[in-house]
Design a protein around this motif. Structure first.
Motif, short mmCIF file in Angstrom:
data_model
loop_
_atom_site.label_atom_id
_atom_site.label_comp_id
_atom_site.label_asym_id
_atom_site.label_seq_id
_atom_site.Cartn_x
_atom_site.Cartn_y
_atom_site.Cartn_z
N GLY A 59 8.26 -15.32 -7.89
CA GLY A 59 7.34 -14.19 -8.00
C GLY A 59 7.77 -13.27 -9.12
N ILE A 60 6.79 -12.76 -9.83
CA ILE A 60 7.04 -11.81 -10.91
C ILE A 60 6.48 -10.46 -10.50
CG2 ILE A 60 6.52 -11.23 -13.31
CD1 ILE A 60 6.13 -14.30 -13.71
N ARG A 61 7.31 -9.44 -10.52
CA ARG A 61 6.86 -8.09 -10.17
C ARG A 61 6.31 -7.46 -11.44
NH1 ARG A 61 8.79 -3.77 -6.12
NH2 ARG A 61 9.59 -5.56 -5.00
N ALA A 62 5.06 -6.98 -11.36
CA ALA A 62 4.40 -6.39 -12.52
C ALA A 62 3.77 -5.05 -12.15
CB ALA A 62 3.32 -7.33 -13.05
N ALA A 63 3.83 -4.11 -13.09
CA ALA A 63 3.17 -2.82 -12.89
C ALA A 63 1.68 -3.06 -12.71
CB ALA A 63 3.43 -1.90 -14.08
N CYS A 64 1.06 -2.30 -11.82
CA CYS A 64 -0.35 -2.52 -11.53
C CYS A 64 -1.05 -1.20 -11.22
CB CYS A 64 -0.51 -3.48 -10.36
SG CYS A 64 0.06 -2.83 -8.78
N PRO A 65 -2.38 -1.20 -11.22
CA PRO A 65 -3.12 -0.01 -10.84
C PRO A 65 -3.15 0.14 -9.31
CG PRO A 65 -4.65 -1.76 -11.38
CD PRO A 65 -3.26 -2.27 -11.68
N ARG A 66 -3.66 1.24 -8.86
CA ARG A 66 -3.85 1.45 -7.42
C ARG A 66 -5.06 0.65 -6.97
NH1 ARG A 66 -3.32 5.77 -3.31
NH2 ARG A 66 -5.20 5.66 -2.05
N PHE A 67 -4.90 -0.19 -5.98
CA PHE A 67 -6.00 -1.02 -5.50
C PHE A 67 -6.63 -0.49 -4.22
CE2 PHE A 67 -3.67 -4.14 -8.10
CZ PHE A 67 -4.72 -4.54 -8.92
N GLU A 68 -5.86 0.10 -3.34
CA GLU A 68 -6.42 0.55 -2.08
C GLU A 68 -7.42 1.67 -2.30
OE1 GLU A 68 -2.20 2.36 -2.07
OE2 GLU A 68 -3.21 0.68 -2.97
N GLY A 69 -8.44 1.70 -1.48
CA GLY A 69 -9.47 2.72 -1.59
C GLY A 69 -9.04 4.01 -0.92
N ASP B 42 -6.33 4.61 2.02
CA ASP B 42 -5.58 3.35 2.04
C ASP B 42 -6.35 2.20 2.69
OD1 ASP B 42 -3.54 4.54 0.69
OD2 ASP B 42 -2.25 4.80 2.43
N VAL B 43 -7.65 2.16 2.44
CA VAL B 43 -8.51 1.10 2.99
C VAL B 43 -8.53 -0.08 2.03
CG1 VAL B 43 -10.86 0.53 3.65
CG2 VAL B 43 -9.93 2.76 4.22
N PHE B 44 -8.37 -1.27 2.59
CA PHE B 44 -8.41 -2.50 1.80
C PHE B 44 -9.63 -3.29 2.22
CE2 PHE B 44 -6.04 -5.33 -0.97
CZ PHE B 44 -5.28 -4.41 -1.67
N THR B 45 -10.64 -3.33 1.36
CA THR B 45 -11.90 -4.01 1.64
C THR B 45 -11.98 -5.31 0.82
OG1 THR B 45 -13.04 -2.89 -0.17
CG2 THR B 45 -13.04 -1.78 1.98
N PRO B 46 -12.93 -6.18 1.13
CA PRO B 46 -13.10 -7.38 0.32
C PRO B 46 -13.31 -7.06 -1.17
CG PRO B 46 -14.26 -7.66 2.37
CD PRO B 46 -13.78 -6.23 2.33
N GLN B 47 -14.01 -5.99 -1.49
CA GLN B 47 -14.20 -5.60 -2.89
C GLN B 47 -12.85 -5.27 -3.54
OE1 GLN B 47 -16.85 -2.32 -3.46
NE2 GLN B 47 -16.56 -2.27 -5.66
N VAL B 48 -11.99 -4.60 -2.82
CA VAL B 48 -10.66 -4.26 -3.34
C VAL B 48 -9.83 -5.53 -3.51
CG1 VAL B 48 -8.54 -2.99 -2.86
CG2 VAL B 48 -10.75 -1.95 -2.34
N LEU C 196 0.83 -1.20 0.00
CA LEU C 196 0.00 0.00 0.00
C LEU C 196 0.87 1.25 0.00
CD1 LEU C 196 -1.90 -2.28 1.10
CD2 LEU C 196 -3.12 -0.45 2.26
N GLY C 197 0.33 2.33 -0.54
CA GLY C 197 1.00 3.62 -0.51
C GLY C 197 2.17 3.76 -1.46
N GLN C 198 2.22 2.98 -2.51
CA GLN C 198 3.32 3.09 -3.48
C GLN C 198 3.11 4.30 -4.38
OE1 GLN C 198 4.56 -0.64 -5.47
NE2 GLN C 198 2.77 -1.54 -4.44
#
Length: 102
Positions: free
Chosen positions: A70-80, A83-89, A51-53
């Motif tokens: 493990g493969i490091r891959a660029a990704c979108p922001r997931f935290e809401g 910086d809340v991480f919910t089941p939907q996230v 979180l917080g990248q």
């Protein structure tokens, strides 16, 4: 070998069960600070996200199968917001990880 469910939350996505948890860790692995780790109960997918990248260098780690690198891959922001991480996230992170791992 089975994955321990102790201290982890359970979530189902497309009839597959995953366990996830968040924790705070420094100088021990892929990310520093608050992280989320997700593991499929059948051990076919493992995800780790910090979180917080910064936007320009945001990544997640995807691994297909226990013991696979493990493969490091660029990704979108997931935290809401906040910086809340919910089941939907977590579901969004899993969907992204499945798409990348194919």
């Amino acid at each position: 070998m089975a994955i321990s469910a102790k201290g982890k939350r359970r979530i189902s996505v497309d009839e597959r069960v995953y366990l996830w948890r968040s924790f705070d860790e420094y100088d021990q692995g892929w990310f520093n600070g608050v992280q989320v780790i997700v593991a499929a109960m059948d051990q076919e997918l493992f995800l780790r996200y910090g979180l917080g990248q910064p936007d320009k260098s945001r990544t997640a780690v995807v691994s297909r199968g226990r013991g696979a690198p493990g493969i490091r891959a660029a990704c979108p922001r997931f935290e809401g917001d906040g910086d809340v991480f919910t089941p939907q996230v977590v579901r969004s992170l899993i969907a992204w990880g499945l798409a990348v791992a194919l």
